[in-house]
Write an enzyme that holds these catalytic residues in place. Structure first.
Site, short mmCIF file in Angstrom:
data_model
loop_
_atom_site.label_atom_id
_atom_site.label_comp_id
_atom_site.label_asym_id
_atom_site.label_seq_id
_atom_site.Cartn_x
_atom_site.Cartn_y
_atom_site.Cartn_z
N ASP A 142 0.84 -1.20 0.00
CA ASP A 142 0.00 0.00 0.00
C ASP A 142 0.88 1.24 0.00
O ASP A 142 2.09 1.19 0.23
CB ASP A 142 -1.04 -0.02 1.13
CG ASP A 142 -0.45 0.15 2.51
OD1 ASP A 142 0.76 0.46 2.62
OD2 ASP A 142 -1.18 -0.01 3.49
N ASN A 198 -4.35 12.56 0.30
CA ASN A 198 -5.76 12.93 0.21
C ASN A 198 -6.03 14.25 0.92
O ASN A 198 -6.77 15.11 0.42
CB ASN A 198 -6.65 11.83 0.80
CG ASN A 198 -6.90 10.70 -0.18
OD1 ASN A 198 -6.90 10.90 -1.40
ND2 ASN A 198 -7.11 9.50 0.34
N GLU A 205 -6.07 1.88 -0.51
CA GLU A 205 -4.79 2.06 -1.19
C GLU A 205 -3.97 0.79 -1.13
O GLU A 205 -2.75 0.79 -1.29
CB GLU A 205 -3.99 3.22 -0.57
CG GLU A 205 -3.43 2.98 0.82
CD GLU A 205 -4.40 3.32 1.95
OE1 GLU A 205 -3.93 3.53 3.06
OE2 GLU A 205 -5.62 3.35 1.70
N HIS A 224 -9.21 14.20 -2.65
CA HIS A 224 -9.50 12.81 -3.00
C HIS A 224 -9.43 12.56 -4.50
O HIS A 224 -9.11 11.45 -4.94
CB HIS A 224 -10.87 12.40 -2.46
CG HIS A 224 -10.88 12.22 -0.97
ND1 HIS A 224 -10.43 11.08 -0.35
CD2 HIS A 224 -11.25 13.07 0.04
CE1 HIS A 224 -10.55 11.20 0.96
NE2 HIS A 224 -11.03 12.40 1.22
#
Length: 365
Positions: A237, A245, A280, A250
């Site tokens: 990830d 973000n 993610e 986003h």
């Protein structure tokens, strides 16, 4: 006479439509497929039975001649499935014709269809390269009708009758061919839409990768597939993705995820085995690779991400890194344990400073 022709035509259209439906249903529900021997035999059987039913609703002519639309089923087979199914069906149907009487008319018809079985597939390929399906079907129909008219002429030696039969049968059969083709194309369109829906259900809408549902199905298949000796999970990830973000929004976060998905598909040994399993979080499945090769793939992905400039929607770029957990199976393939091990390796990679690969081989029991 006219009433009989009308009723037989309705019966022929109904029979052909039902046969078209069955043939389409016999096609494997896959985007790309190869028909197996069993499926081909089923198609030949269904098509031969259909041609015999069409003969039962024929228009009876002098000297035991039967006029029907059995040739339409052959045209459908040639156009949609090729000669490997159409040609055997033509010969089987010719033999079935003898069940209704062995005479000069049935022998002539069998010989005519045998010749057409050799000519029509070649003609179909040439026409398909230049015309759409409706034009091709109508032209192939014309070939069959012309052959039938010539056959009748040499049987009756009546030019006027042969011409009248040719134009009458051509008009009638062309209409039927168009109706059946419309029905078949509608079935194929529905079939294509079904496959599209099936594919969309497997996909992650944002990245275009396979989703967690498909990931769960895949590892269950791998676990029972004895041809796959060893497997591994690469879980990764994005480091500090929340910060991306929070600072860039986003929309930019999603943009970054799509770019990362592209990298994974390029770097994966099999881009069909790349999944987005969380926000993610991504997972790759590696089958039948040595542990050294598995480590190379994991490290290569980490390095590619670290060196890439990820674009933002405003044209600027940012750098980011990923943490990677690698879990490899030894002899046994307990996929649940393997997944938990990969998750733990990913956790360790983050705890040890991020932007690194932590790998482990699952112990055998």
């Amino acid at each position: 006479m006219l009433t009989s022709i009308f009723l037989n035509t309705i019966a022929n259209v109904s029979i052909l439509s039902m046969a078209s439906y069955i043939l389409v249903k016999l096609i494997p529900k896959k985007r790309h497929y190869t028909l197996g021997l069993k499926q081909k035999l089923w198609m030949i059987g269904v098509s031969s039975a259909t041609s015999f039913l069409l003969m039962l609703f024929s228009v009876d002519m002098p000297q035991d001649v039967k006029l029907d639309l059995r040739h339409v089923i052959f045209i459908l087979l040639v156009y949609y499935f090729g000669s490997s199914i159409a040609v055997p069906t033509i010969f089987v149907a010719s033999l079935l014709r003898f069940l209704l009487g062995v005479n000069s008319a049935s022998i002539r018809a069998a010989a005519m269809y045998a010749v057409l079985a050799l000519i029509v597939p070649i003609l179909s390929k040439k026409l398909t390269a230049r015309f759409n399906q409706y034009a091709v079907m109508v032209m192939l129909n014309m070939v069959f009708v012309l052959a039938s008219a010539l056959n009748l002429y040499f049987l009756y030696y009546d030019r006027a009758a042969a011409i009248a039969i040719f134009f009458s049968l051509l008009l009638l059969s062309s209409g039927v061919v168009i109706i059946v083709t419309l029905f078949t194309e509608d079935l194929r369109k529905s079939f294509s839409l079904y496959l599209d829906e099936q594919e969309h259900a497997k996909m992650d809408f944002l990245t275009g990768l396979y989703n967690v549902r498909e990931f769960n199905k895949k590892w269950q298949k791998i676990q029972i597939d004895k041809s796959i000796k060893t497997t591994a999970f690469i879980m990764l990830d994005i480091d500090h993705f929340k910060w991306i973000n929070d600072n860039y929004g986003h929309a930019n976060g999603n943009f970054v995820l799509r770019q990362l998905a592209t990298i994974l598909k390029i770097e994966a040994p099999d881009n069909e085995l790349v999944y987005r399993i969380g926000g993610e979080e991504f997972c790759l499945i590696l089958n039948d690779l040595s542990y050294t090769d598995q480590q190379k793939v994991a490290e290569q992905i980490r390095a590619k991400v670290a060196e890439k400039e990820f674009l933002l929607e405003n044209g600027n770029d940012i750098q980011l890194t990923v943490s990677v957990g690698l879990a490899a199976s030894a002899q046994n393939k307990d996929m649940k344990k393997l997944f938990r091990l990969a998750d733990r390796c990913l956790y360790d990679a983050k705890n040890q400073g991020r932007n690194q690969v932590v790998g482990s081989i699952m112990e055998t029991e």
